[in-house]
Each structure stands twice: as structure tokens, then as C-alpha cells.
Enzyme design. Structure first.
Site, short mmCIF file in Angstrom:
data_model
loop_
_atom_site.label_atom_id
_atom_site.label_comp_id
_atom_site.label_asym_id
_atom_site.label_seq_id
_atom_site.Cartn_x
_atom_site.Cartn_y
_atom_site.Cartn_z
N ASN A 58 -9.76 -1.13 -0.12
CA ASN A 58 -8.50 -1.11 -0.26
C ASN A 58 -7.87 -1.81 -1.10
O ASN A 58 -7.97 -3.25 -1.51
CB ASN A 58 -7.79 -1.55 1.26
CG ASN A 58 -6.30 -1.28 1.26
OD1 ASN A 58 -5.79 -0.97 0.38
ND2 ASN A 58 -5.71 -1.68 2.41
N CYS B 293 1.02 -1.11 -0.02
CA CYS B 293 0.08 0.00 -0.10
C CYS B 293 0.91 1.33 -0.03
O CYS B 293 0.36 2.24 -0.09
CB CYS B 293 -1.04 0.02 1.26
SG CYS B 293 -1.72 -1.46 1.49
N HIS C 266 -3.47 7.16 1.33
CA HIS C 266 -3.90 5.59 1.04
C HIS C 266 -5.49 5.30 1.72
O HIS C 266 -5.57 5.87 2.90
CB HIS C 266 -3.06 4.64 1.63
CG HIS C 266 -3.21 3.38 1.34
ND1 HIS C 266 -3.41 2.77 0.05
CD2 HIS C 266 -3.53 2.39 2.34
CE1 HIS C 266 -3.89 1.50 0.32
NE2 HIS C 266 -3.90 1.22 1.51
C1 LIG Z 1 -9.48 -4.84 10.63
C2 LIG Z 1 -10.33 -3.87 11.59
C3 LIG Z 1 -11.45 -3.40 10.76
C4 LIG Z 1 -11.08 -4.96 12.61
O1 LIG Z 1 -11.43 -4.04 13.48
P1 LIG Z 1 -11.42 -4.19 15.15
O2 LIG Z 1 -12.32 -3.50 15.96
O3 LIG Z 1 -10.06 -4.42 15.47
O4 LIG Z 1 -12.10 -5.72 15.16
P2 LIG Z 1 -11.39 -7.31 15.80
O5 LIG Z 1 -10.66 -8.01 14.72
O6 LIG Z 1 -10.87 -6.88 17.17
O7 LIG Z 1 -12.96 -7.85 15.75
C5 LIG Z 1 -14.21 -7.51 16.46
C6 LIG Z 1 -15.15 -8.35 16.60
O8 LIG Z 1 -15.81 -8.40 15.25
C7 LIG Z 1 -15.84 -9.82 14.78
N1 LIG Z 1 -15.52 -9.52 13.10
C8 LIG Z 1 -14.20 -9.76 12.37
N2 LIG Z 1 -14.39 -9.35 11.31
C9 LIG Z 1 -15.95 -9.19 10.98
C10 LIG Z 1 -16.64 -9.05 9.96
N3 LIG Z 1 -16.06 -8.81 8.92
N4 LIG Z 1 -18.02 -9.00 10.09
C11 LIG Z 1 -18.65 -9.19 11.37
N5 LIG Z 1 -17.86 -9.23 12.55
C12 LIG Z 1 -16.40 -9.48 12.29
C13 LIG Z 1 -14.63 -10.45 15.49
O9 LIG Z 1 -14.92 -11.64 15.31
C14 LIG Z 1 -14.89 -9.96 16.76
O10 LIG Z 1 -15.74 -10.54 17.46
P3 LIG Z 1 -15.75 -10.94 19.05
O11 LIG Z 1 -15.42 -9.72 19.63
O12 LIG Z 1 -16.95 -11.56 19.14
O13 LIG Z 1 -14.39 -11.70 19.02
C15 LIG Z 1 -9.45 -3.07 11.91
O14 LIG Z 1 -8.56 -3.53 13.09
C16 LIG Z 1 -8.63 -2.59 11.01
O15 LIG Z 1 -9.12 -1.65 10.07
N6 LIG Z 1 -7.16 -2.52 11.07
C17 LIG Z 1 -6.32 -1.91 9.86
C18 LIG Z 1 -6.25 -2.85 8.85
C19 LIG Z 1 -5.71 -2.51 7.62
O16 LIG Z 1 -5.64 -1.08 7.48
N7 LIG Z 1 -4.77 -3.09 6.74
C20 LIG Z 1 -4.34 -2.62 5.76
C21 LIG Z 1 -2.94 -2.01 6.17
S1 LIG Z 1 -2.22 -1.43 4.67
#
Ligand SMILES: CC(C)(COP(=O)(O)OP(=O)(O)OC[C@H]1O[C@@H](n2cnc3c(N)ncnc32)[C@H](O)[C@@H]1OP(=O)(O)O)[C@@H](O)C(=O)NCCC(=O)NCCS
Length: 351
Positions: A308, A113, A278
């Protein structure tokens, strides 16, 4: 010393938009969860048989038309992708061949990215050294190949068969990652110029200690052979992502880099016309925007429509802004990005 200017842009996304509701057909997710956490409403996926170079060619053709140039006018290609057509060779030479300009030097870069930032530095070096005058930069991704579901027919609405529990479990395991990425390509044509334009400053960083925050565990030439039979069952082709840590990384490192660069150039955010960030997650960008006190209209977003698209993201956004007339000659614009590696930073570009 010559600088560089953007003289043409184009982008291409494959197939119809795939909504969050469509993703919910193959795993347990919802429009509400995805939109609240990421700002994404839809994305596109490359169909089977379509690689990053194919989408790159479509975007490049549109950029050439926009620049009023023919492919033979390009004297250097820089191609950025983390999802190449082959493990090797890279896709840059393929793109050149498909554009009908075999022989033109074609460089592959893999900064995920953050590719556009590294690309700007390469373009600057090429024009300053006189090695090239008209450079085609393409960022393209075919993430569809690493998605954790096999039921593409159900996802695309071509079948309403019930998924097996195993199919659903496998997709669910990677749902936090899978909802974020989409496919597409952006192409930008830069030309050497004596005008006051080009790279005006940069803060660029790489830190391989954090490579496993986002990486593909399967494949790779540290094992013999480089692909193991058990990798398939383990879904080792699906990237593993520590989303929380990456989020934290982005919201601490990117504002820091931007502040350092502005300070070095004796500028404040007011001196920057457009912030081109980005698009990994709307919440990350909102955080950066608030932290740098950037007015909403100065940091345009398009993540809602594309998700993304990794190396494709900034080129696609630049194409939209270029065609909309938002990017104007003489502006000072800042690009910001963070990608797997981890690579991150920001650049000031005089337009
Ligand atoms: C990925 C991202 C959206 C996840 O959000 P988060 O708030 O950290 O969520 P978590 O992974 O902790 O999950 C929270 C809950 O949602 C659930 N969950 C995860 N993905 C899910 C989805 N697609 N739909 C529904 N529920 C989901 C999880 O299982 C978890 O449930 P639990 O609390 O019962 O265990 C966030 O961390 C993010 O955007 N990070 C940056 C990623 C990024 O930018 N990557 C590219 C970099 S170049």
C-alpha cells in the site's frame, strides 16, 4: 464546459524490492502470513534522506516525458502525501522548486489513500473555472520513516547481526501495520479539453469520528511542545491501526458508494470499462469485486509488487495501465478508495 484528460503518467519506486522474507529478518512474520492476508509479496522503502518530494520529482519527470511536455508547461501542482518532507510546510512547493518551476501554484492535500478522488474533484474545479489548463497531480509516500524497526542494515541484508529482544519486540508490536505499507510515487498530468472527457460523477465522504482507526499518536500541535521526549520510547511515531475495523469499513462503505453512484447514473457494473481500486489489501478488493460482480480482468491489481503506497497507489496503478494501453480514450472508468481520516468514495471518469 471543459473537461480533463490524462496526457502523461509516470511512477518511481526507490531502491530494490523488499520481500516478505526480508521483513522476517527484523520481526516475527512470514511470506505466508503476509501474502494470505494482504496479497503483498514485496514493497520498496525510501532510503534515509529521500523524501516524498524527491520521489515525486522522479515520477513527475517520467510523466512529463510521457506527455512530451516540459515542466514549464505545467500551470498547477496538486501534491498528495501523508508523509511530507517537513511537518510544515507541505511538499507541493518543494516539488515545484525541484522540478524547476518555482512560482507555479502548488496545493498540498492530505486525504491519505483517498487522495486521488479528492484530486479529481480539484482538477475538475480548476479546469471548469479556467484557473488552470495543465495540472500535475502527484501522490508520493515515504512510509519508511514510521517503520517500527531500527535494524535497517539487517532488513537490507547488509548485516546478519542478531537483533536484541527489545528490537524484535518493538517491531513485533506493530507488525500487522508494518507489513502493509511501501514507498513510491505516481504522477499524472491532466489537461483541460473540449473533448467528452473528465469527471462524470462522484460519491465522496469523510468521517472524522473514525480518525483513530488509523492515525499517528505522537507529534501534533495539541501538545506543548508538539513532540514529547517520551514519544520516542513509546514509538508514538508509528501509526496505530485498527485493521479489523478498517477492513470492515472498506468492505461495507466502498461497495455501497459504488452501487449508489452506478444507480444515480443509471448504470450497472457492465457499463464500466475498468475499475481502478486503491490497493490496501487484495482481500478487500476481491470482496468489492465479487460484491459488484466485476469480472477479474476489469479490476487490475498491483499490490503484490508495491504494497500500500497510500496516496501514491492509484497514480502508480494508473501509470501502469496507461502505459500498457489498458486505459483507452472514451472509456468510462471507476476509481474507488478509502483512506485514513476516514475519507472514502468512488468516481466515474470518462477517459
Ligand atoms: C492488518 C490485517 C492484515 C490484519 O489481519 P487480521 O486477520 O485482522 O489479523 P489480526 O491483527 O487479528 O492478527 C491475527 C494474528 O496474526 C498475528 N499477526 C499480526 N501481524 C502479523 C504479521 N505481520 N505476521 C505474522 N503474524 C501477525 C497477530 O499477532 C494475531 O496473532 P494472535 O491470534 O496469536 O493474537 C487486516 O486487518 C487488514 O488488512 N486490515 C485493513 C488494513 C488497511 O487496509 N489499512 C489501510 C487502510 S487505507
Amino acid at each position: 464546459m471543459p473537461g480533463f484528460e490524462l496526457i502523461g503518467s509516470g511512477h518511481y519506486v526507490p531502491g530494490p524490492p523488499i520481500t516478505n522474507a526480508a521483513l522476517a529478518r527484523v520481526m516475527d512474520t512470514s511470506d505466508e502470513w503476509i501474502y494470505q492476508r494482504s496479497g503483498i509479496r514485496q514493497r520498496h522503502f525510501a532510503p534515509e534522506g529521500v523524501g516524498a518530494s524527491d520521489m515525486g520529482v522522479e515520477a513527475a519527470k517520467r510523466a512529463l516525458e510521457n506527455a512530451n511536455l516540459e515542466a514549464k508547461d505545467v500551470d498547477y501542482i496538486v501534491f498528495a502525501t501523508m508523509t511530507p518532507d517537513y511537518i510544515f510546510p507541505g511538499s507541493a512547493a518543494l516539488l515545484g522548486a525541484k522540478l524547476g518551476i518555482p512560482g507555479v501554484p502548488a496545493l498540498d492535500i492530505r486525504q491519505q489513500c483517498a487522495a486521488m478522488l479528492f484530486g479529481l474533484q480539484i482538477i475538475d474545479g480548476l479546469v471548469q473555472s479556467g484557473a488552470a489548463k495543465t495540472i500535475l497531480f502527484v501522490g508520493a509516500e515515504a512510509h519508511a520513516g514510521f517503520m517500527p524497526w531500527t535494524a535497517w542494515d539487517v532488513l537490507m541484508g547488509e548485516s546478519d547481526r542478531e537483533l536484541t529482544q527489545e528490537e524484535r519486540d518493538k517491531a513485533n508490536e506493530h507488525r500487522a501495520l508494518a507489513v502493509l505499507f511501501g514507498d513510491g510515487a505516481g504522477a499524472l498530468i491532466f489537461r483541460a479539453t473540449e473533448r467528452d472527457a473528465g469527471l462524470r460523477g462522484m460519491k465522496l465522504y469523510s468521517d472524522g469520528r473514525f480518525a483513530e482507526l488509523l492515525y499517528v499518536p505522537g507529534g501534533g500541535f495539541r501538545t506543548r511542545p508538539y513532540w514529547k521526549e517520551h514519544h520516542y520510547g513509546e514509538q508514538a511515531y508509528v501509526p496505530r491501526m485498527d485493521g479489523r475495523e478498517l477492513f470492515r469499513f472498506a468492505v461495507t462503505k466502498l461497495p455501497r458508494a459504488a452501487k449508489d453512484l452506478l444507480k444515480e447514473k443509471d448504470l450497472t457494473g457492465d457499463g464500466v470499462d475498468v475499475f481502478i481500486a486503491h490497493q490496501a489489501n487484495l482481500r478487500i478488493n476481491e470482496y468489492i469485486r465479487d460484491h459488484l460482480k466485476v469480472p477479474r480482468e476489469k479490476m487490475p491489481m498491483n499490490i503484490d509488487r508495491f504494497g500500500n503506497t497510500s496516496a501514491g497507489t492509484i497514480p502508480i496503478l494508473v501509470d501502469e495501465l496507461h502505459r500498457a494501453g489498458t486505459l483507452k480514450k472514451g472509456q468510462l472508468n471507476m476509481m474507488l478508495a478509502l483512506g485514513a481520516g476516514v475519507h472514502w468514495g468512488c468516481a466515474l471518469v470518462r477517459w
